[in-house]
Design an enzyme around this catalytic site. Structure first.
Site, PDB file in Angstrom:
ATOM      1  N   SER A 217      39.136  37.565  35.061  1.00 26.80           N
ATOM      2  CA  SER A 217      38.526  38.502  36.013  1.00 26.80           C
ATOM      3  C   SER A 217      38.786  39.949  35.614  1.00 26.80           C
ATOM      4  O   SER A 217      39.822  40.267  35.019  1.00 26.80           O
ATOM      5  CB  SER A 217      39.137  38.264  37.393  1.00 26.80           C
TER       6      SER A 217
ATOM      7  N   CYS B 161      39.801  41.961  37.499  1.00 32.34           N
ATOM      8  CA  CYS B 161      40.996  42.370  38.248  1.00 32.34           C
ATOM      9  C   CYS B 161      42.231  42.481  37.368  1.00 32.34           C
ATOM     10  O   CYS B 161      43.278  42.932  37.835  1.00 32.34           O
ATOM     11  CB  CYS B 161      41.272  41.396  39.395  1.00 32.34           C
TER      12      CYS B 161
ATOM     13  N   TYR C 160      46.772  38.518  41.732  1.00 27.64           N
ATOM     14  CA  TYR C 160      45.617  37.759  41.233  1.00 27.64           C
ATOM     15  C   TYR C 160      45.269  38.214  39.801  1.00 27.64           C
ATOM     16  O   TYR C 160      45.029  37.395  38.919  1.00 27.64           O
ATOM     17  CB  TYR C 160      44.437  37.987  42.188  1.00 27.64           C
TER      18      TYR C 160
ATOM     19  N   LYS D 299      45.619  36.156  36.122  1.00 28.08           N
ATOM     20  CA  LYS D 299      44.489  36.017  35.194  1.00 28.08           C
ATOM     21  C   LYS D 299      44.926  36.412  33.774  1.00 28.08           C
ATOM     22  O   LYS D 299      44.590  35.753  32.798  1.00 28.08           O
ATOM     23  CB  LYS D 299      43.309  36.887  35.643  1.00 28.08           C
TER      24      LYS D 299
ATOM     25  N   ASN E   4      32.764  40.779  39.639  1.00 26.73           N
ATOM     26  CA  ASN E   4      32.069  40.607  40.930  1.00 26.73           C
ATOM     27  C   ASN E   4      30.742  39.866  40.839  1.00 26.73           C
ATOM     28  O   ASN E   4      29.670  40.478  40.811  1.00 26.73           O
ATOM     29  CB  ASN E   4      31.799  41.976  41.577  1.00 26.73           C
TER      30      ASN E   4
ATOM     31  N   GLN F 266      34.657  54.019  47.133  1.00 24.04           N
ATOM     32  CA  GLN F 266      35.109  53.189  46.021  1.00 24.04           C
ATOM     33  C   GLN F 266      33.885  52.537  45.370  1.00 24.04           C
ATOM     34  O   GLN F 266      32.941  52.171  46.048  1.00 24.04           O
ATOM     35  CB  GLN F 266      36.149  52.147  46.487  1.00 24.04           C
ATOM     36  N   THR F 267      33.909  52.460  44.041  1.00 24.45           N
ATOM     37  CA  THR F 267      32.729  51.962  43.309  1.00 24.45           C
ATOM     38  C   THR F 267      33.009  50.614  42.654  1.00 24.45           C
ATOM     39  O   THR F 267      34.153  50.295  42.304  1.00 24.45           O
ATOM     40  CB  THR F 267      32.323  52.956  42.199  1.00 24.45           C
ATOM     41  N   ARG F 268      31.932  49.847  42.467  1.00 26.19           N
ATOM     42  CA  ARG F 268      31.999  48.559  41.784  1.00 26.19           C
ATOM     43  C   ARG F 268      30.644  48.290  41.146  1.00 26.19           C
ATOM     44  O   ARG F 268      29.647  48.924  41.482  1.00 26.19           O
ATOM     45  CB  ARG F 268      32.274  47.412  42.780  1.00 26.19           C
TER      46      ARG F 268
ATOM     47  N   ARG G 198      35.380  50.650  39.548  1.00 22.56           N
ATOM     48  CA  ARG G 198      35.360  49.612  38.511  1.00 22.56           C
ATOM     49  C   ARG G 198      33.916  49.395  38.082  1.00 22.56           C
ATOM     50  O   ARG G 198      33.010  49.349  38.908  1.00 22.56           O
ATOM     51  CB  ARG G 198      35.964  48.309  39.033  1.00 22.56           C
TER      52      ARG G 198
HETATM   53  P1  NAD Z   1      35.418  29.669  44.403  1.00 28.26           P
HETATM   54  O1  NAD Z   1      36.616  29.858  45.274  1.00 28.26           O
HETATM   55  O2  NAD Z   1      34.095  29.466  45.059  1.00 28.26           O
HETATM   56  O3  NAD Z   1      35.669  28.467  43.385  1.00 28.26           O
HETATM   57  C1  NAD Z   1      36.939  28.083  42.968  1.00 28.26           C
HETATM   58  C2  NAD Z   1      37.055  26.590  43.201  1.00 28.26           C
HETATM   59  O4  NAD Z   1      38.330  26.149  42.735  1.00 28.26           O
HETATM   60  C3  NAD Z   1      36.965  26.204  44.687  1.00 28.26           C
HETATM   61  O5  NAD Z   1      35.911  25.284  44.913  1.00 28.26           O
HETATM   62  C4  NAD Z   1      38.310  25.592  44.971  1.00 28.26           C
HETATM   63  O6  NAD Z   1      38.270  24.505  45.892  1.00 28.26           O
HETATM   64  C5  NAD Z   1      38.736  25.127  43.593  1.00 28.26           C
HETATM   65  N1  NAD Z   1      40.185  24.943  43.526  1.00 28.26           N
HETATM   66  C6  NAD Z   1      41.143  25.792  43.980  1.00 28.26           C
HETATM   67  N2  NAD Z   1      42.355  25.258  43.823  1.00 28.26           N
HETATM   68  C7  NAD Z   1      42.163  24.045  43.251  1.00 28.26           C
HETATM   69  C8  NAD Z   1      43.037  23.011  42.864  1.00 28.26           C
HETATM   70  N3  NAD Z   1      44.362  23.114  43.033  1.00 28.26           N
HETATM   71  N4  NAD Z   1      42.521  21.881  42.318  1.00 28.26           N
HETATM   72  C9  NAD Z   1      41.177  21.757  42.164  1.00 28.26           C
HETATM   73  N5  NAD Z   1      40.292  22.709  42.515  1.00 28.26           N
HETATM   74  C10 NAD Z   1      40.784  23.840  43.056  1.00 28.26           C
HETATM   75  O7  NAD Z   1      35.389  30.943  43.438  1.00 28.26           O
HETATM   76  P2  NAD Z   1      34.244  31.429  42.433  1.00 28.26           P
HETATM   77  O8  NAD Z   1      33.757  32.733  42.946  1.00 28.26           O
HETATM   78  O9  NAD Z   1      33.283  30.353  42.148  1.00 28.26           O
HETATM   79  O10 NAD Z   1      35.120  31.735  41.134  1.00 28.26           O
HETATM   80  C11 NAD Z   1      35.238  30.827  40.054  1.00 28.26           C
HETATM   81  C12 NAD Z   1      36.203  31.380  39.030  1.00 28.26           C
HETATM   82  O11 NAD Z   1      35.736  32.659  38.553  1.00 28.26           O
HETATM   83  C13 NAD Z   1      37.616  31.634  39.560  1.00 28.26           C
HETATM   84  O12 NAD Z   1      38.551  31.311  38.561  1.00 28.26           O
HETATM   85  C14 NAD Z   1      37.640  33.107  39.838  1.00 28.26           C
HETATM   86  O13 NAD Z   1      38.955  33.620  39.782  1.00 28.26           O
HETATM   87  C15 NAD Z   1      36.761  33.632  38.711  1.00 28.26           C
HETATM   88  N6  NAD Z   1      36.155  34.928  39.047  1.00 28.26           N
HETATM   89  C16 NAD Z   1      35.218  35.011  40.030  1.00 28.26           C
HETATM   90  C17 NAD Z   1      34.653  36.235  40.340  1.00 28.26           C
HETATM   91  C18 NAD Z   1      33.599  36.372  41.408  1.00 28.26           C
HETATM   92  O14 NAD Z   1      33.103  37.479  41.608  1.00 28.26           O
HETATM   93  N7  NAD Z   1      33.201  35.327  42.124  1.00 28.26           N
HETATM   94  C19 NAD Z   1      35.056  37.399  39.659  1.00 28.26           C
HETATM   95  C20 NAD Z   1      36.027  37.282  38.694  1.00 28.26           C
HETATM   96  C21 NAD Z   1      36.563  36.038  38.366  1.00 28.26           C
END
Ligand code: NAD
Length: 323
Positions: A117, A119, A148, A152, A177, A217-219, A282
């Site tokens: 991420s 982040c 968080y 990562k 995002n 704040q920007t994104r 960001r």
């Molecule tokens: P999300 O929360 O919808 O999906 C994450 C999934 O992981 C969930 O369905 C959750 O149930 C599952 N999970 C959590 N703990 C678990 C465990 N112990 N065992 C099995 N499954 C588990 O989030 P997302 O937005 O789909 O993000 C997906 C990935 O992308 C994540 O790693 C997140 O950190 C990364 N990410 C997302 C964004 C964003 O903007 N959405 C930005 C940066 C990074």
């Protein structure tokens, strides 16, 4: 048919990724704590399991050629910036990644994609809302503003060590995002675009909505389809990363709310109130992805919101009818 595993395929990005991989002809196994909330998964096998348990990780990587690792303890600013969930975020996500890396190695998995991420970028480069720096090499000296982000960064390094020492092929993207239909839109884990779409949807014209911080704040925000395009291109390339997958169209949070209002055809007043906001500015820097993959996202934020707002409006109406 190539057999792939999507960890976190019951979530937002993972759920969309499963659909795309099925359309491309892969055999897909999912492991997640839960099923997708908004549509049925086309996965060939959907295992409900907790990847913090090494035995579950061992079971789900069996006979798999490639892994997409998206499972994480995850949420928007209301979840990751309050401090209340820090231990859970660190423990849960790090344990998942340690288990997956090790069990994938033992099972002879050839390639693994890891979703990092934006982040993880240092806070000191993101103090100026008009001029944030998020080029990949600016990651160090590390100083993310959330646990968080630290997790990562740690997990990026875990996967890189498995490539270095065990020859496992690794691909790492730093998402900026991601938004779109079928993302969390209520309940406390939603992120800014979904939260603002919901607030506009549930407020009468002429009413007011609350926005955390001064709204300056920007994104930048990337529509889900383009995120998946980037993931697939990275996976098929010979470039490890880490590489940004994000949009370079930066906007302030107050202006994001105004853009959503214009799509909704509704005018509401913005009340800026104290709340968790994260860094001041960001934006994605796409120089590296352009250089390495010959591609970068091109869709406008407006076109993505035009697909997302109606979906959230529909969810909101359905919820109101139920009550
Ligand atoms: P999300 O929360 O919808 O999906 C994450 C999934 O992981 C969930 O369905 C959750 O149930 C599952 N999970 C959590 N703990 C678990 C465990 N112990 N065992 C099995 N499954 C588990 O989030 P997302 O937005 O789909 O993000 C997906 C990935 O992308 C994540 O790693 C997140 O950190 C990364 N990410 C997302 C964004 C964003 O903007 N959405 C930005 C940066 C990074």
């Amino acid at each position: 048919m190539k057999k792939v595993l999507v960890c976190g395929g019951g979530g937002f990005i993972g759920g969309h990724l499963v659909k795309r991989l099925k359309n491309e002809g892969f055999w897909v196994r999912v492991c997640d704590l839960k099923h997708n909330e908004f549509s049925e998964s086309p996965a060939d096998e959907f295992i409900i399991g907790d990847l913090r348990d090494p035995l579950v990780a061992k079971q789900v990587v069996k006979d798999i050629e490639e892994i997409y690792q998206l499972a994480a303890d995850m949420g928007g600013a209301g979840y990751i910036f309050t401090g209340d969930n820090d231990a859970a975020v660190m423990h849960n996500s790090a344990t998942i990644n340690l288990n997956i890396a090790e069990e994938a190695r033992l099972a002879g998995v050839k390639k693994i994609f890891y979703s990092s991420s934006a982040c993880m970028y240092p806070e000191y480069n993101q103090m100026d809302p008009d001029n944030p720096k998020c080029s990949e090499e600016s990651a160090y000296p590390a100083a993310p503003d959330s646990e968080y982000g630290w997790e990562k960064l740690f997990s990026e390094r875990i996967y890189l060590t498995y490539q270095r020492n065990y020859g496992m092929q690794v691909r790492i993207a730093r998402f900026h995002n991601i938004f779109g239909p079928e993302g969390t839109w209520t309940g406390g884990k939603e992120k800014a675009p979904a939260a603002l779409c919901r607030k506009v949807a549930e407020t009468e014209a002429g009413g007011s909505i609350e926005i955390w911080g001064d709204g300056k704040q920007t994104r930048s925000f990337l529509y889900i389809d383009e995120c998946l395009e980037g993931v697939r291109r990275l996976m098929e390339s010979d470039f490890t990363g880490p590489v940004n997958i994000g949009s370079e169209e930066m906007i302030s949070i107050n202006n994001l709310a105004k853009l959503i209002m214009s799509i909704a055809g509704k005018d509401v007043t913005i009340k800026n109130i104290p709340g968790p906001t994260g860094v001041r500015g960001r934006n994605s820097d796409n120089a590296l992805i352009k250089e390495k993959l010959g591609w970068q996202p091109t869709q406008s934020l407006k076109s993505g919101l035009e697909k997302t707002y109606p979906w959230i409006l529909e969810q909101h109406k359905a919820l109101v009818e139920k009550v």
